[in-house]
Design a protein around this motif. Structure first.
Motif, short mmCIF file in Angstrom:
data_model
loop_
_atom_site.label_atom_id
_atom_site.label_comp_id
_atom_site.label_asym_id
_atom_site.label_seq_id
_atom_site.Cartn_x
_atom_site.Cartn_y
_atom_site.Cartn_z
N PHE A 138 1.85 0.86 -3.15
CA PHE A 138 0.90 1.49 -3.88
C PHE A 138 1.48 2.85 -4.44
O PHE A 138 0.97 3.36 -5.53
CB PHE A 138 -0.33 1.66 -2.55
N GLN A 142 0.78 3.37 -8.37
CA GLN A 142 -0.54 4.03 -8.18
C GLN A 142 -0.39 5.52 -8.36
O GLN A 142 -0.96 6.24 -9.03
CB GLN A 142 -1.38 3.78 -7.29
N VAL A 166 -0.23 -4.26 -3.68
CA VAL A 166 -1.03 -3.21 -4.22
C VAL A 166 -2.43 -3.50 -4.17
O VAL A 166 -3.24 -2.89 -3.99
CB VAL A 166 -0.60 -2.87 -5.79
N ALA A 167 -2.67 -5.01 -4.71
CA ALA A 167 -4.25 -5.39 -4.60
C ALA A 167 -4.60 -5.53 -3.14
O ALA A 167 -5.70 -4.88 -3.06
CB ALA A 167 -4.10 -6.99 -5.32
N ARG A 170 -5.26 -1.98 -2.21
CA ARG A 170 -6.68 -1.27 -2.91
C ARG A 170 -7.64 -1.87 -2.09
O ARG A 170 -8.78 -0.95 -1.69
CB ARG A 170 -6.67 -1.85 -4.35
N GLU A 171 -7.69 -3.00 -1.65
CA GLU A 171 -8.70 -3.82 -0.96
C GLU A 171 -9.11 -2.65 0.36
O GLU A 171 -10.14 -2.22 0.76
CB GLU A 171 -8.74 -5.25 -0.56
N ILE A 174 -10.38 0.64 -0.27
CA ILE A 174 -11.89 0.64 -0.55
C ILE A 174 -12.58 0.64 0.68
O ILE A 174 -13.82 1.12 0.86
CB ILE A 174 -12.10 -0.40 -1.75
#
Length: 200
Positions: A138, A142, A166-167, A170-171, A174
């Protein structure tokens, strides 16, 4: 500075002894190295030493840099090794504090009132919720803006692994933000009720 071609040109010129190119190379990459080692090590107090060690190693290794990858990717790979070496060294010989209240001493030396400080603390807390692999992927993609392929090169993993980490990062982020927001809503409602009661 995000122009990888210019950074690579400066690195190639620097390996030939161009001192101005060394200066430009360091200036263009210093913020990325600082962010990366801070988040990767999890030890903001060690950041200056880690950045310095990274550049010492990089400048020593510069004559061997051939420009097959971007200089920024090459430099962050060196930074990753510096952090790993420090973690290994600390695991072998833990540092002893001269004070019993080491946490208060550490908190006293933290900068306060600096623009972006609160956001930086919040980001650090959020990123600490991620596992090391996800956090590193990340931060590289990012926060530092590295392409996924370059991040994969730094981490020594396939591009698909970086994308997946990375996905998932993000989860997780969030979910933590949503949870923090839900926790804040009742507290704000309680404060509003208390103010209304006090005014009545």
């Amino acid at each position: 500075m995000r122009d990888d071609e210019a950074v690579t040109r400066w690195a190639l010129a620097a390996r030939g002894g161009d001192e101005r190119a060394v200066e430009q190379f360091v200036r263009a990459t210093q913020l990325d190295v600082r962010r990366y080692v801070t988040h990767l090590s999890g030890d903001p107090q060690a950041t200056d030493d880690l950045v310095q060690d990274t550049y010492v190693r990089a400048l020593r290794s510069l004559p061997g840099f051939e420009g097959r990858s971007s200089a920024r990717t090459w430099l962050l790979t060196i930074a990753r090794r510096v952090v790993a070496d420090r973690i290994r060294a600390l695991a072998v010989r833990p540092r002893l504090a001269a004070t019993d209240d080491w946490q208060s001493a550490a908190e006293r030396v933290q900068p306060r009132g600096v623009p972006g400080f609160d956001e930086g603390v919040a980001l650090t807390e959020l990123l600490s919720a991620l596992g090391p692999g996800r956090r590193e992927a990340f931060v590289l993609t990012q926060l530092l803006g590295l392409p996924y392929a370059a991040a994969a090169g730094v981490m020594g993993t396939p591009v698909g692994t970086v994308r997946s980490r990375v996905a998932r990062a993000r989860e997780t982020l969030i979910a933590h933000l949503a949870e923090a927001e839900r926790a804040r809503e009742p507290a704000a409602a309680d404060r509003s009720r208390a103010l209304a009661d006090a005014a009545a």
